[in-house]
Design an enzyme around this catalytic site. Sequence first.
Site, PDB file in Angstrom:
ATOM      1  CE1 TYR A   1      -6.414   0.081   8.704  1.00 31.80           C
ATOM      2  CE2 TYR A   1      -6.113  -0.297  11.430  1.00 31.80           C
ATOM      3  CZ  TYR A   1      -5.709  -0.320   9.083  1.00 31.80           C
ATOM      4  OH  TYR A   1      -4.795  -1.155   8.821  1.00 31.80           O
TER       5      TYR A   1
ATOM      6  CB  THR B   1      -8.051   3.380  -2.985  1.00 31.19           C
ATOM      7  OG1 THR B   1      -9.532   3.825  -3.053  1.00 31.19           O
ATOM      8  CG2 THR B   1      -7.281   4.402  -3.288  1.00 31.19           C
TER       9      THR B   1
ATOM     10  CD1 TRP C   1      -0.692  -2.797   9.493  1.00 32.82           C
ATOM     11  CD2 TRP C   1      -1.753  -4.549   9.526  1.00 32.82           C
ATOM     12  NE1 TRP C   1      -1.992  -2.816   8.451  1.00 32.82           N
ATOM     13  CE2 TRP C   1      -2.574  -3.704   8.994  1.00 32.82           C
ATOM     14  CE3 TRP C   1      -2.108  -6.210  10.746  1.00 32.82           C
ATOM     15  CZ2 TRP C   1      -3.901  -4.831   9.115  1.00 32.82           C
ATOM     16  CZ3 TRP C   1      -3.309  -6.676  10.300  1.00 32.82           C
ATOM     17  CH2 TRP C   1      -4.268  -5.903   8.846  1.00 32.82           C
TER      18      TRP C   1
ATOM     19  CG  ASP D   1      -1.809   0.696   1.258  1.00 30.18           C
ATOM     20  OD1 ASP D   1      -1.807   1.961   0.274  1.00 30.18           O
ATOM     21  OD2 ASP D   1      -2.075   1.447   2.667  1.00 30.18           O
TER      22      ASP D   1
ATOM     23  CB  SER E   1      -0.450   3.383   4.846  1.00 35.75           C
ATOM     24  OG  SER E   1      -0.276   1.793   4.211  1.00 35.75           O
TER      25      SER E   1
ATOM     26  CG  ASN F   1       3.069   2.447  10.709  1.00 35.73           C
ATOM     27  OD1 ASN F   1       2.172   3.393  10.572  1.00 35.73           O
ATOM     28  ND2 ASN F   1       4.246   2.014  11.486  1.00 35.73           N
TER      29      ASN F   1
END
Length: 396
Positions: free
Chosen positions: A145, A288, A107, A100, A103, A105
């Site tokens: 979120y 997206t 995880w 992505d 963003s 991070n």
Amino acid sequence: MHFLISLWLSLWLLCLFWAKCQGQLIRVPMQYQASFMASRRQHRAGRSSLLAKYNVAGGQEAATLRNGGATETLDNRLNLEYAGPISIGSPGQPFNMLFDTGSANLWVPSAECSPKSVACHRHHRYNASASSTFVPDGRRFSIAYGTGSLSGILAQDMVTIGQLVVRNQTFAMATHEPGPTFVDTNFAGIVGLGFRPLAEQRIKPLFESMCEQQLVDECVFSFYLKRNGSERMGGELLFGGLDKTKFSGTLTYVPLTHAAYWQFPLDAIEVGGTAISHHRQAIADTGTSLLAAPPREYLIINSLLGGLPTANNEYLLNCSEIDSLPEIVFIIGGQRFGLQPRDYVMSATNDDGSRICLSAFTLMEAEFWILGDVFIGRYYTAFDAGQRRIGFAPAA
């Protein structure tokens, strides 16, 4: 004998050199979810998560390009998401991940996740005790979120992508995942490819670590996304450079205007040859699927497409008239990047199973554009972190 030894040494060095060179370009196959027809409910979920991602509060408050990351989101898009494999730890624990650019991070679900986190238990989970290279961090981690808060604990371990091994990478082990957001996704977690100012707690993003550890020859990654792919053939993410067989012509580069998101200047937008907007900002976001437009352009474009507005800020299009719709052109770096109706019209199903056609242009209550997979799938995109620029060319 001396000749044979010299020949053997030369071949050995050549093999080492070849292996090293081959290791500089890391190919990650993108998997495209098998179902090609999303439900109308999933399209609405995608729009809601997009608004949350860019801090648009229910369409009532203008979003801002933030300097630090506190809110990220991802929608449950089923057939509108691309993912690829990585592994974490020693020995490597495999995960299918969403890559992505919107963003920053990294995880994955934790083996210690809450029994109430359905999404966590439906995906592979990271077991810290099974990795000999695990290093505890102890800091708490949380991202808000649209449907709740994803939270967990930070840790360090080695992350492997293809032959590339990133050492001492800080990532989050998620122990609580929000509601239904990730339950039916084909990925377990997220690899954020934005810049550090976007990252929660300013954690060093994975690609920045790759560059600092000199694991790639060029601090560049590039996306080739198929729009008619399958679960096994959805495209490719390439770390370390470009694949010139995946695009035609030459890349048009423009400098980034703000290195947090992949944000760049957008010269103009034309619909059917008529300019409707000039001098906007845009963000390239592989996380997206939609094209998010400022209010004025959103209304103009969907009106010119003959769309029928709904109470949910969707525009319904006449499926039988798709071929007669105009080309929509984004002018970037002085070059024209057009989208045809087949690119920006999305098929979906109603609750009764009937087919409908929806405009991929959704509303962003802000004065910038989000160019998601609808655009990136049509145009090969090079993300050049080293020179702080982004490049586009027609995808092969």
